[in-house]
Design a protein around this motif. Structure first.
Motif, PDB file in Angstrom:
ATOM      1  N   ALA A 167       4.256  -0.079 -11.667  1.00 23.05           N
ATOM      2  CA  ALA A 167       4.457   0.698 -10.443  1.00 23.05           C
ATOM      3  C   ALA A 167       3.217   0.617  -9.558  1.00 23.05           C
ATOM      4  CB  ALA A 167       4.776   2.146 -10.792  1.00 23.05           C
ATOM      5  N   ARG A 187       2.893  -3.015  -8.125  1.00 22.94           N
ATOM      6  CA  ARG A 187       3.920  -3.256  -7.104  1.00 22.94           C
ATOM      7  C   ARG A 187       3.520  -2.577  -5.807  1.00 22.94           C
ATOM      8  NH1 ARG A 187       8.136  -2.869 -11.283  1.00 22.94           N
ATOM      9  NH2 ARG A 187       8.244  -0.633 -11.013  1.00 22.94           N
ATOM     10  N   ASN A 188       3.043  -1.364  -5.962  1.00 23.56           N
ATOM     11  CA  ASN A 188       2.682  -0.583  -4.788  1.00 23.56           C
ATOM     12  C   ASN A 188       1.493  -1.186  -4.046  1.00 23.56           C
ATOM     13  OD1 ASN A 188       1.226   2.287  -3.739  1.00 23.56           O
ATOM     14  ND2 ASN A 188       3.424   2.028  -3.426  1.00 23.56           N
ATOM     15  N   ILE A 244      17.145   3.600   1.865  1.00 21.39           N
ATOM     16  CA  ILE A 244      17.702   4.831   1.289  1.00 21.39           C
ATOM     17  C   ILE A 244      18.529   5.505   2.367  1.00 21.39           C
ATOM     18  CG2 ILE A 244      17.124   7.094   0.368  1.00 21.39           C
ATOM     19  CD1 ILE A 244      14.755   5.691  -1.028  1.00 21.39           C
ATOM     20  N   LYS A 296      17.754   8.807   4.275  1.00 20.73           N
ATOM     21  CA  LYS A 296      16.482   8.944   4.977  1.00 20.73           C
ATOM     22  C   LYS A 296      16.559   8.137   6.275  1.00 20.73           C
ATOM     23  CE  LYS A 296      13.406   9.558   1.038  1.00 20.73           C
ATOM     24  NZ  LYS A 296      12.770  10.781   1.483  1.00 20.73           N
ATOM     25  N   GLU A 320      11.336   7.538   7.833  1.00 15.06           N
ATOM     26  CA  GLU A 320      11.112   8.046   6.469  1.00 15.06           C
ATOM     27  C   GLU A 320      11.206   6.916   5.446  1.00 15.06           C
ATOM     28  OE1 GLU A 320      12.698  12.642   6.784  1.00 15.06           O
ATOM     29  OE2 GLU A 320      14.134  11.006   6.558  1.00 15.06           O
ATOM     30  N   LEU A 363       8.051   5.617   2.901  1.00 17.78           N
ATOM     31  CA  LEU A 363       8.186   5.855   1.461  1.00 17.78           C
ATOM     32  C   LEU A 363       7.106   5.196   0.593  1.00 17.78           C
ATOM     33  CD1 LEU A 363      10.013   7.579  -0.270  1.00 17.78           C
ATOM     34  CD2 LEU A 363      11.448   5.580  -0.654  1.00 17.78           C
ATOM     35  N   PRO A 364       6.793   3.901   0.790  1.00 21.26           N
ATOM     36  CA  PRO A 364       5.731   3.315  -0.041  1.00 21.26           C
ATOM     37  C   PRO A 364       4.390   4.010   0.168  1.00 21.26           C
ATOM     38  CG  PRO A 364       6.671   1.667   1.448  1.00 21.26           C
ATOM     39  CD  PRO A 364       7.408   2.922   1.678  1.00 21.26           C
ATOM     40  N   TYR A 379       4.052   7.168   0.725  1.00 17.67           N
ATOM     41  CA  TYR A 379       4.129   8.394  -0.073  1.00 17.67           C
ATOM     42  C   TYR A 379       3.649   8.102  -1.495  1.00 17.67           C
ATOM     43  CZ  TYR A 379       6.418  11.960  -2.928  1.00 17.67           C
ATOM     44  OH  TYR A 379       6.693  12.942  -3.842  1.00 17.67           O
ATOM     45  N   TYR A 380       4.119   6.963  -2.020  1.00 15.85           N
ATOM     46  CA  TYR A 380       3.711   6.631  -3.387  1.00 15.85           C
ATOM     47  C   TYR A 380       2.269   6.149  -3.460  1.00 15.85           C
ATOM     48  CZ  TYR A 380       8.472   7.483  -4.738  1.00 15.85           C
ATOM     49  OH  TYR A 380       9.662   8.089  -4.974  1.00 15.85           O
ATOM     50  N   PHE A 431      -0.648   8.878   0.563  1.00 19.09           N
ATOM     51  CA  PHE A 431      -1.093   9.274   1.903  1.00 19.09           C
ATOM     52  C   PHE A 431      -0.512  10.636   2.285  1.00 19.09           C
ATOM     53  CE2 PHE A 431      -1.880   4.715   2.358  1.00 19.09           C
ATOM     54  CZ  PHE A 431      -3.093   4.731   3.008  1.00 19.09           C
ATOM     55  N   ARG A 446       1.258  13.399   4.742  1.00 15.47           N
ATOM     56  CA  ARG A 446       2.474  13.231   5.522  1.00 15.47           C
ATOM     57  C   ARG A 446       2.191  12.753   6.950  1.00 15.47           C
ATOM     58  NH1 ARG A 446       7.826  14.582   5.833  1.00 15.47           N
ATOM     59  NH2 ARG A 446       8.521  15.312   7.857  1.00 15.47           N
ATOM     60  N   ARG A 499       1.103   9.200   6.986  1.00 14.23           N
ATOM     61  CA  ARG A 499       2.248   8.362   6.624  1.00 14.23           C
ATOM     62  C   ARG A 499       3.111   8.089   7.838  1.00 14.23           C
ATOM     63  NH1 ARG A 499       3.551  11.818   1.992  1.00 14.23           N
ATOM     64  NH2 ARG A 499       5.384  12.537   3.084  1.00 14.23           N
ATOM     65  N   ARG A 530       9.084  -1.542   6.216  1.00 17.48           N
ATOM     66  CA  ARG A 530       8.782  -0.811   4.992  1.00 17.48           C
ATOM     67  C   ARG A 530       7.945  -1.666   4.047  1.00 17.48           C
ATOM     68  NH1 ARG A 530      13.689   1.102   1.268  1.00 17.48           N
ATOM     69  NH2 ARG A 530      13.778  -1.139   0.910  1.00 17.48           N
TER      70      ARG A 530
END
Lengths: 233, 409
Positions: free
Chosen positions: A78, A81-82, A95, A98, A102, A106-107, A109-110, A113, A115, A118, A154
């Motif tokens: 994980a 990949r990120n 998704i 969303k 959004e 998402l990446p 967020y993981y 960062f 909000r 982001r 994304r």
């Protein structure tokens, strides 16, 4: 950038096993744009999945950006990949509940960062693909080409070292396909390393290098003169 | 632990799939609703059982007399046994350390009036200890005291309903009430959990009544409570021994069941205790059963949700979601749905109990309600239940391989 040697992969089918990749050697330098071609069953998607750390290799070595990818547990995969990779899928894989911004965020967020940051970054990448006006729209309000551009934004959001695209134009008409390819070429011009799995010759011709797979081995690996997608648009 | 973004993710997912979330919450809401109603009804049932006893202290012993049914020591059957003041002293002399409170009682029916209001009431002439035996709560003024007994003062303590009937809006303390033509000063007003009849009672000092109604030292009944340190067997031994001693004192045949009757509430309160425990166990078993059904329901739907969201989870993983973050999303979603739905069920249950209270009370269910401590317990139980419900699906979700998930179309 990426170095694979003597890569083997087989899948169990009942009692026997299907040997999909039979000793692949491949190295890709930074800034390349590589098309991986082959008929279905040639192992091209499997190769991409292993490069994308979505699947594990059985035998061989894989080094990405000087980091040997070994002993992958879920958590480690994980993080890699990120950090290293951006994915673009044939079916976009946004998704659906969303909205565009959004999805792009998402990446991030993981990556941890905040909000506000982001959303700022996400909006920047959305504007890069020309969709800042569509930020608040849900995927089902977007056309196929727009969806794929959101997916590209994304994939770019996390600032990956390597962009992996699995049949990125497979679900699009020719005109939209060329738009997407034009955009990927621009990204490559800016220095992004891109790997594209495709079975369409005209898409492959828009890359700088074509690797042909057949029955789990590399049949041909050649550099080509890139056909600019912009001439079709 | 508190991660605003995680909650945002969860609420977004719940909100965007509202029907599904409501449906999955429904099982839990229904389970809790059933449980609350059941719990309330069981509480009402318990209260009904207990009601007969809240009136009197549960360690009470009552001594009553009647007519002898057997000839004994040369005395004929059919003799009336009369208790007197000295019998109370006799019990105290014999069992001083085992007696907590003791009082004699005389019953009379009186016609009471104040100004233009008039009504008939029961009168009890008692000793000061009676207040504790009957669990009388004096709400204003005072109770009968020792100096009333010594001076035979003409005072009365009236029940709440007597006050309402006769004194209307005025305060009765210090006023004079007319009982069968004699004026008594009201010194106190009391309440009693024993019901309306107990609150339509008038208390008077024992000695006053003895002087006015017959000028003797007769009493109708002796009530006492035994020392609460006595255990169940000792309490029964005490009342048995008391019965024997009194029969001997009044020359009553040992086998005579009518002449002297000693009733010990220890016996009855123990039986009620057993019934209450049985009801509690019953409620807990049914309650746990419904709750487990609710948990299984949520868990089932969460597994379905995970299946449905396989692709999304795969995408998230491809974008770098750690297994832990996937587990938290599913777990917290389950916990939130369970908790919110649980509270909805709880509140609905309480409201239904409140609305149905009049009907239930007609059917012998006294005060069928749930107490506030249940709400706290429920919070804890619901969060736990949600965690249990979410655990398996979350584990399942975290094991999803992105490659399998993404291939899945």
């Amino acid at each position: 950038m990426l170095k694979i040697s003597k890569l083997h992969k087989s899948y169990p089918i009942g009692d026997s096993s299907l040997h999909v990749l039979k000793g692949i050697d491949l190295s890709v330098d930074s800034g390349e744009m590589v098309a991986i071609m082959g008929s279905s069953g040639s192992g091209k998607s499997t190769l991409l999945n292993i490069i994308g750390m979505l699947d594990e290799l059985d035998k061989g070595e894989y080094v990405l950006d000087n980091v040997p990818i070994v002993d992958l547990n879920e958590k480690k995969a994980a993080i890699y990949r990120n950090k290293f990779l951006g994915f673009i899928f044939q079916s976009f894989n946004l998704i659906n509940y969303k909205n565009a911004i959004e999805n792009v965020a998402l990446p991030l967020y993981y990556q941890g960062f905040k909000r506000k940051e982001r959303l700022e970054k996400a909006l920047f990448h959305l504007s890069k693909v020309g969709l800042s006006d569509w930020a608040k729209h849900l995927p089902n309000e977007l056309s196929g080409g727009q969806k794929q551009r959101v997916a590209i934004a994304r994939a770019l959001a996390a600032d990956p070292k390597l962009l992996l695209a699995d049949e990125p134009t497979g679900a699009l008409d020719t005109k939209t396909s060329h738009e997407i390819m034009e955009f990927l070429q621009q990204l490559n011009d800016e220095g992004k390393t891109i790997l594209i799995v495709t079975h369409e010759e005209d898409i492959a011709d828009m890359c700088k290098r074509i690797v042909r797979l057949k029955d789990g081995v590399i049949m041909e690996d050649k550099f080509v003169t890139q056909v600019r997608a912009s001439q079709y648009v | 632990m508190f991660d605003i973004d995680l909650w945002r993710e969860i609420f977004q997912s719940i909100n965007k799939n509202r029907t599904r979330s409501i449906l999955s919450g429904f099982t839990v809401a229904f389970a809790i609703l059933l449980f609350v109603i059941l719990f309330g009804i069981a509480n009402g049932l318990k209260n009904t059982f207990a009601e007969g006893f809240v009136d009197d202290a549960s360690n009470s012993i009552f001594v009553r007399t009647g007519f002898t049914t057997k000839a004994h020591k040369g005395l004929q059957a059919g003799r009336r046994i009369q208790l007197k003041n000295e019998d109370q002293d006799f019990i105290l002399d014999e069992y001083g350390n085992k007696v907590q409170y003791i009082t004699s009682r005389i019953y009379k029916s009186v016609s009471a009036s104040y100004k233009n209001e008039q009504n008939n009431y029961q009168l009890r002439a008692v000793n000061p200890d009676h207040q504790f035996l009957e669990k009388t709560q004096v709400v204003s003024g005072r109770y009968v005291n020792q100096s009333d007994i010594i001076n035979k003062t003409k005072v009365v303590v009236i029940g709440r309903l007597v006050d309402e009937d006769l004194f209307l809006k005025t305060t009765p303390i210090g006023k004079y009430i007319n009982l069968n033509g004699i004026q008594y000063k009201v010194v106190g007003v009391f309440e009693d959990d024993g019901g309306d009849n107990e609150e339509r009672m008038i208390y008077m000092p024992l000695t006053t009544a003895q002087q006015i109604y017959g000028n003797n030292d007769y009493v109708d009944q002796i009530n006492l409570t035994y020392n609460p340190d006595l255990d169940f067997d000792e309490a029964l031994d005490f009342s048995r021994s008391l019965t024997d001693k009194l029969k001997d004192r009044f020359s009553v045949a040992p086998m005579d069941q009518r002449a002297i009757r000693v009733r010990n509430l220890a016996n009855e309160s123990q039986q009620v205790g057993i019934i209450e425990v049985a009801i509690s166990i019953f409620v807990i078993i049914i309650g746990l059963g419904t709750l487990i059904a609710g948990i299984v329901g949520i868990s089932n739907i969460m597994i379905f949700i995970v299946k449905e969201r396989t692709k999304e989870i795969g995408v998230r993983k491809a974008l770098g979601a750690s297994p832990k973050s996937i587990v938290s999303i599913i777990m917290f979603e389950a916990i939130i749905i369970t908790t919110i739905a649980g509270y909805v069920g709880l509140i609905l249950g309480v409201v239904i109990l409140k609305l149905a209270k009049p009907i239930l009370e007609e059917n012998f269910l006294k005060n069928p309600s749930v107490d506030s401590s249940l709400v706290l317990t429920a919070t804890f139980v619901l969060i736990l239940a949600g965690a249990i419900a979410g655990y398996l699906p979350a584990k399942k979700a975290s094991k999803i391989k992105p490659i399998v998930a993404l291939r899945d179309d």
